[in-house]
Design a protein around this motif. Structure first.
Motif, PDB file in Angstrom:
ATOM      1  N   SER A   1       7.772  -2.937  -3.095  1.00 35.75           N
ATOM      2  CA  SER A   1       7.140  -4.105  -3.409  1.00 35.75           C
ATOM      3  C   SER A   1       6.800  -4.895  -2.046  1.00 35.75           C
ATOM      4  CB  SER A   1       7.939  -4.987  -4.101  1.00 35.75           C
ATOM      5  OG  SER A   1       7.796  -4.582  -5.480  1.00 35.75           O
ATOM      6  N   TYR A   2       5.394  -5.108  -1.777  1.00 41.87           N
ATOM      7  CA  TYR A   2       5.041  -5.677  -0.538  1.00 41.87           C
ATOM      8  C   TYR A   2       4.879  -7.065  -0.522  1.00 41.87           C
ATOM      9  CZ  TYR A   2       5.517  -1.167   1.496  1.00 41.87           C
ATOM     10  OH  TYR A   2       5.879   0.228   1.863  1.00 41.87           O
ATOM     11  N   PHE A   3       5.555  -8.217   0.167  1.00 42.26           N
ATOM     12  CA  PHE A   3       5.199  -9.906  -0.061  1.00 42.26           C
ATOM     13  C   PHE A   3       4.772 -10.318   1.033  1.00 42.26           C
ATOM     14  CE2 PHE A   3       7.479 -10.206  -4.003  1.00 42.26           C
ATOM     15  CZ  PHE A   3       8.520  -9.101  -3.988  1.00 42.26           C
ATOM     16  N   CYS A   4       3.654 -11.078   0.819  1.00 40.21           N
ATOM     17  CA  CYS A   4       2.972 -11.737   2.087  1.00 40.21           C
ATOM     18  C   CYS A   4       3.741 -13.130   1.901  1.00 40.21           C
ATOM     19  CB  CYS A   4       1.485 -11.830   2.075  1.00 40.21           C
ATOM     20  SG  CYS A   4       0.868 -12.687   0.586  1.00 40.21           S
ATOM     21  N   ALA A   5       3.662 -13.676   3.011  1.00 36.86           N
ATOM     22  CA  ALA A   5       4.713 -14.883   3.112  1.00 36.86           C
ATOM     23  C   ALA A   5       3.712 -16.003   4.024  1.00 36.86           C
ATOM     24  CB  ALA A   5       6.073 -15.024   3.512  1.00 36.86           C
ATOM     25  N   VAL A   6       3.474 -17.035   3.710  1.00 33.50           N
ATOM     26  CA  VAL A   6       2.850 -18.293   4.532  1.00 33.50           C
ATOM     27  C   VAL A   6       3.628 -18.966   5.322  1.00 33.50           C
ATOM     28  CG1 VAL A   6       1.064 -19.940   4.704  1.00 33.50           C
ATOM     29  CG2 VAL A   6       0.539 -17.776   3.608  1.00 33.50           C
ATOM     30  N   ARG A   7       3.665 -19.346   6.612  1.00 32.22           N
ATOM     31  CA  ARG A   7       4.247 -20.479   7.126  1.00 32.22           C
ATOM     32  C   ARG A   7       3.431 -21.475   7.080  1.00 32.22           C
ATOM     33  NH1 ARG A   7       5.468 -21.005  13.557  1.00 32.22           N
ATOM     34  NH2 ARG A   7       6.769 -22.865  13.434  1.00 32.22           N
ATOM     35  N   GLU A   8       3.767 -22.551   6.313  1.00 38.28           N
ATOM     36  CA  GLU A   8       2.976 -23.734   6.061  1.00 38.28           C
ATOM     37  C   GLU A   8       3.132 -24.763   6.988  1.00 38.28           C
ATOM     38  OE1 GLU A   8       1.893 -24.975   1.868  1.00 38.28           O
ATOM     39  OE2 GLU A   8       3.425 -23.861   1.318  1.00 38.28           O
ATOM     40  N   ARG A   9       4.252 -24.944   7.786  1.00 38.82           N
ATOM     41  CA  ARG A   9       4.432 -25.981   8.654  1.00 38.82           C
ATOM     42  C   ARG A   9       4.971 -25.438   9.921  1.00 38.82           C
ATOM     43  NH1 ARG A   9       9.084 -29.088   4.764  1.00 38.82           N
ATOM     44  NH2 ARG A   9      10.924 -28.048   5.823  1.00 38.82           N
ATOM     45  N   GLY A  10       4.734 -26.383  10.913  1.00 33.79           N
ATOM     46  CA  GLY A  10       5.301 -26.037  12.137  1.00 33.79           C
ATOM     47  C   GLY A  10       6.842 -26.468  12.160  1.00 33.79           C
ATOM     48  N   GLY A  11       7.244 -26.238  13.472  1.00 31.86           N
ATOM     49  CA  GLY A  11       8.608 -26.430  13.735  1.00 31.86           C
ATOM     50  C   GLY A  11       9.587 -25.124  13.060  1.00 31.86           C
ATOM     51  N   SER A  12      10.381 -25.325  12.355  1.00 30.07           N
ATOM     52  CA  SER A  12      11.267 -24.254  11.938  1.00 30.07           C
ATOM     53  C   SER A  12      10.360 -23.352  10.918  1.00 30.07           C
ATOM     54  CB  SER A  12      12.305 -24.937  11.184  1.00 30.07           C
ATOM     55  OG  SER A  12      13.471 -23.923  11.201  1.00 30.07           O
ATOM     56  N   TYR A  13      10.804 -22.166  10.927  1.00 31.08           N
ATOM     57  CA  TYR A  13      10.097 -21.147  10.224  1.00 31.08           C
ATOM     58  C   TYR A  13      10.762 -21.260   8.681  1.00 31.08           C
ATOM     59  CZ  TYR A  13       9.065 -16.460   8.507  1.00 31.08           C
ATOM     60  OH  TYR A  13       8.496 -15.210   7.745  1.00 31.08           O
ATOM     61  N   ILE A  14       9.784 -21.817   7.626  1.00 36.39           N
ATOM     62  CA  ILE A  14       9.938 -21.932   6.345  1.00 36.39           C
ATOM     63  C   ILE A  14       8.856 -21.559   5.656  1.00 36.39           C
ATOM     64  CG2 ILE A  14      10.553 -23.648   4.507  1.00 36.39           C
ATOM     65  CD1 ILE A  14      12.259 -23.958   6.784  1.00 36.39           C
ATOM     66  N   PRO A  15       9.031 -19.775   5.105  1.00 37.09           N
ATOM     67  CA  PRO A  15       8.097 -19.282   4.593  1.00 37.09           C
ATOM     68  C   PRO A  15       7.909 -19.530   2.991  1.00 37.09           C
ATOM     69  CG  PRO A  15      10.087 -17.712   5.042  1.00 37.09           C
ATOM     70  CD  PRO A  15      10.441 -19.213   5.327  1.00 37.09           C
ATOM     71  N   THR A  16       6.738 -19.245   2.521  1.00 34.40           N
ATOM     72  CA  THR A  16       6.553 -19.361   1.056  1.00 34.40           C
ATOM     73  C   THR A  16       5.711 -17.827   0.639  1.00 34.40           C
ATOM     74  OG1 THR A  16       5.845 -21.754   1.263  1.00 34.40           O
ATOM     75  CG2 THR A  16       4.956 -20.538  -0.659  1.00 34.40           C
ATOM     76  N   PHE A  17       6.550 -17.469  -0.376  1.00 34.94           N
ATOM     77  CA  PHE A  17       6.350 -15.981  -0.554  1.00 34.94           C
ATOM     78  C   PHE A  17       5.137 -15.779  -1.649  1.00 34.94           C
ATOM     79  CE2 PHE A  17       9.252 -13.506   1.858  1.00 34.94           C
ATOM     80  CZ  PHE A  17      10.116 -14.431   2.225  1.00 34.94           C
ATOM     81  N   GLY A  18       4.426 -14.808  -1.661  1.00 38.92           N
ATOM     82  CA  GLY A  18       3.459 -14.355  -2.799  1.00 38.92           C
ATOM     83  C   GLY A  18       4.357 -13.695  -3.765  1.00 38.92           C
ATOM     84  N   ARG A  19       3.621 -13.476  -5.021  1.00 33.23           N
ATOM     85  CA  ARG A  19       4.421 -12.574  -5.934  1.00 33.23           C
ATOM     86  C   ARG A  19       4.517 -11.024  -5.729  1.00 33.23           C
ATOM     87  NH1 ARG A  19       2.298 -15.070 -11.620  1.00 33.23           N
ATOM     88  NH2 ARG A  19       2.627 -17.395 -11.041  1.00 33.23           N
ATOM     89  N   GLY A  20       4.096 -10.610  -4.742  1.00 30.93           N
ATOM     90  CA  GLY A  20       4.246  -9.361  -4.112  1.00 30.93           C
ATOM     91  C   GLY A  20       3.517  -8.159  -4.849  1.00 30.93           C
ATOM     92  N   THR A  21       3.331  -7.083  -4.263  1.00 31.25           N
ATOM     93  CA  THR A  21       2.435  -6.162  -4.748  1.00 31.25           C
ATOM     94  C   THR A  21       3.319  -4.651  -4.815  1.00 31.25           C
ATOM     95  OG1 THR A  21       0.532  -7.012  -3.443  1.00 31.25           O
ATOM     96  CG2 THR A  21       0.395  -4.443  -4.084  1.00 31.25           C
ATOM     97  N   SER A  22       3.211  -4.175  -5.868  1.00 32.55           N
ATOM     98  CA  SER A  22       3.945  -2.865  -6.205  1.00 32.55           C
ATOM     99  C   SER A  22       3.119  -1.801  -5.581  1.00 32.55           C
ATOM    100  CB  SER A  22       4.402  -2.775  -7.644  1.00 32.55           C
ATOM    101  OG  SER A  22       5.087  -1.436  -7.697  1.00 32.55           O
ATOM    102  N   LEU A  23       3.772  -1.031  -4.499  1.00 32.23           N
ATOM    103  CA  LEU A  23       2.965  -0.007  -4.284  1.00 32.23           C
ATOM    104  C   LEU A  23       3.429   1.623  -4.735  1.00 32.23           C
ATOM    105  CD1 LEU A  23       1.022   1.706  -2.241  1.00 32.23           C
ATOM    106  CD2 LEU A  23       2.557   1.438  -0.458  1.00 32.23           C
ATOM    107  N   ILE A  24       3.027   2.117  -5.297  1.00 35.23           N
ATOM    108  CA  ILE A  24       3.151   3.303  -5.932  1.00 35.23           C
ATOM    109  C   ILE A  24       2.600   4.707  -5.102  1.00 35.23           C
ATOM    110  CG2 ILE A  24       3.618   4.972  -8.105  1.00 35.23           C
ATOM    111  CD1 ILE A  24       3.417   2.340  -9.559  1.00 35.23           C
ATOM    112  N   VAL A  25       3.314   5.237  -4.460  1.00 31.78           N
ATOM    113  CA  VAL A  25       3.052   6.627  -3.742  1.00 31.78           C
ATOM    114  C   VAL A  25       3.055   7.838  -4.515  1.00 31.78           C
ATOM    115  CG1 VAL A  25       2.889   7.826  -1.848  1.00 31.78           C
ATOM    116  CG2 VAL A  25       3.289   5.547  -1.595  1.00 31.78           C
ATOM    117  N   HIS A  26       2.127   8.774  -4.912  1.00 35.35           N
ATOM    118  CA  HIS A  26       2.212   9.920  -5.550  1.00 35.35           C
ATOM    119  C   HIS A  26       1.964  10.959  -4.643  1.00 35.35           C
ATOM    120  CE1 HIS A  26       1.863   8.024  -9.509  1.00 35.35           C
ATOM    121  NE2 HIS A  26       0.746   7.257  -9.148  1.00 35.35           N
ATOM    122  N   PRO A  27       2.657  12.338  -5.035  1.00 32.32           N
ATOM    123  CA  PRO A  27       2.890  13.461  -4.114  1.00 32.32           C
ATOM    124  C   PRO A  27       1.309  13.992  -4.224  1.00 32.32           C
ATOM    125  CG  PRO A  27       4.123  13.695  -6.140  1.00 32.32           C
ATOM    126  CD  PRO A  27       3.642  12.309  -6.223  1.00 32.32           C
TER     127      PRO A  27
END
Lengths: 112, 111
Positions: free
Chosen positions: B85-111
């Motif tokens: 699963s791959y999540f993007c996360a936005v930093r909404e405010r300056g100063g300290s790093y406080i990320p807000t995460f998305g719901r995630g994308t499940s990547l399935i790799v087939h042979p």
């Protein structure tokens, strides 16, 4: 290597019990976080702390409280566990100045 | 409030290239991060973009367009071990790093 450790990988509790989840980080990080992770809902922030004794509510703080008495330790408390709190709980930390979050292995909590 | 949108699932074959998109609507914006999480594992940091453009780290690249409130993670030469699963996360405010995460994308790799 940064290490974030959580007190339990698996926990089973009964409805109404008080539950403590402990998290410890060894890199002197300023910020510590508690998330819950449920299928399809991603990582939802419960609380975070930016300093000892300082805390801020996240997106879903209801039913939870936190404690940070020492810089390296951040506890999540479920005052009266309910079945809808069955979930994976992830602790995380970061330095505040560098944009990388470090996560613990998670605690899978089941409330019956 | 904030909103991050990612596809819930993406499938691809080994050796291919795949792009996972993330669009965001947040009150503030200071940067976009990407995290990878294998089943049963903890999320691990992949990249951070504060400025527009493409950042490359080996087989993985991350792109940001602040004017479009959009970013993507590009995975090249896909391997089976990239299934996660791959999540993007936005930093909404300056100063300290406080990320807000998305719901995630499940990547399935087939042979």
């Amino acid at each position: 290597d940064v290490k974030v450790t959580q007190s339990s990988r698996y926990l089973v509790k009964r409805t109404g019990e008080k539950v403590f989840l402990e998290c410890v980080q060894d890199m002197d990080h300023e910020n510590m976080f508690w998330y819950r992770q449920d299928p399809g809902l991603g990582l939802r922030l419960i609380y975070f702390s930016y300093d000892v004794k300082m805390k801020e509510k996240g997106d879903i703080p209801e039913g939870y409280s936190v404690s940070r008495e020492k810089k390296e330790r951040f506890s999540l408390i479920l005052e009266s566990a309910s079945t809808n709190q069955t979930s994976m709980y992830l602790c995380a930390s970061n330095s505040g100045t560098y944009y990388e979050q470090y996560f613990g292995p998670g605690t899978r909590l089941t409330v019956t | 409030g904030q909103s991050l949108e990612q596809p819930s699932e993406v499938t691809a074959v080994e050796g291919a290239i795949v792009q996972i998109n993330c669009t965001y609507q947040t009150s503030g914006f200071y940067g976009l991060s990407w995290y990878q999480q294998h089943d049963g594992g903890a999320p691990t940091f992949l990249s951070y973009n504060a400025l527009d453009g493409l950042e490359e780290t080996g087989r993985f690249s991350s792109f940001l367009s602040r004017s479009d409130s959009y970013g993507y993670l590009l995975l090249q030469e896909l391997q089976m071990k990239d299934s996660a699963s791959y999540f993007c996360a936005v930093r909404e405010r300056g100063g300290s790093y406080i990320p807000t995460f998305g719901r995630g994308t499940s990547l399935i790799v087939h042979p």
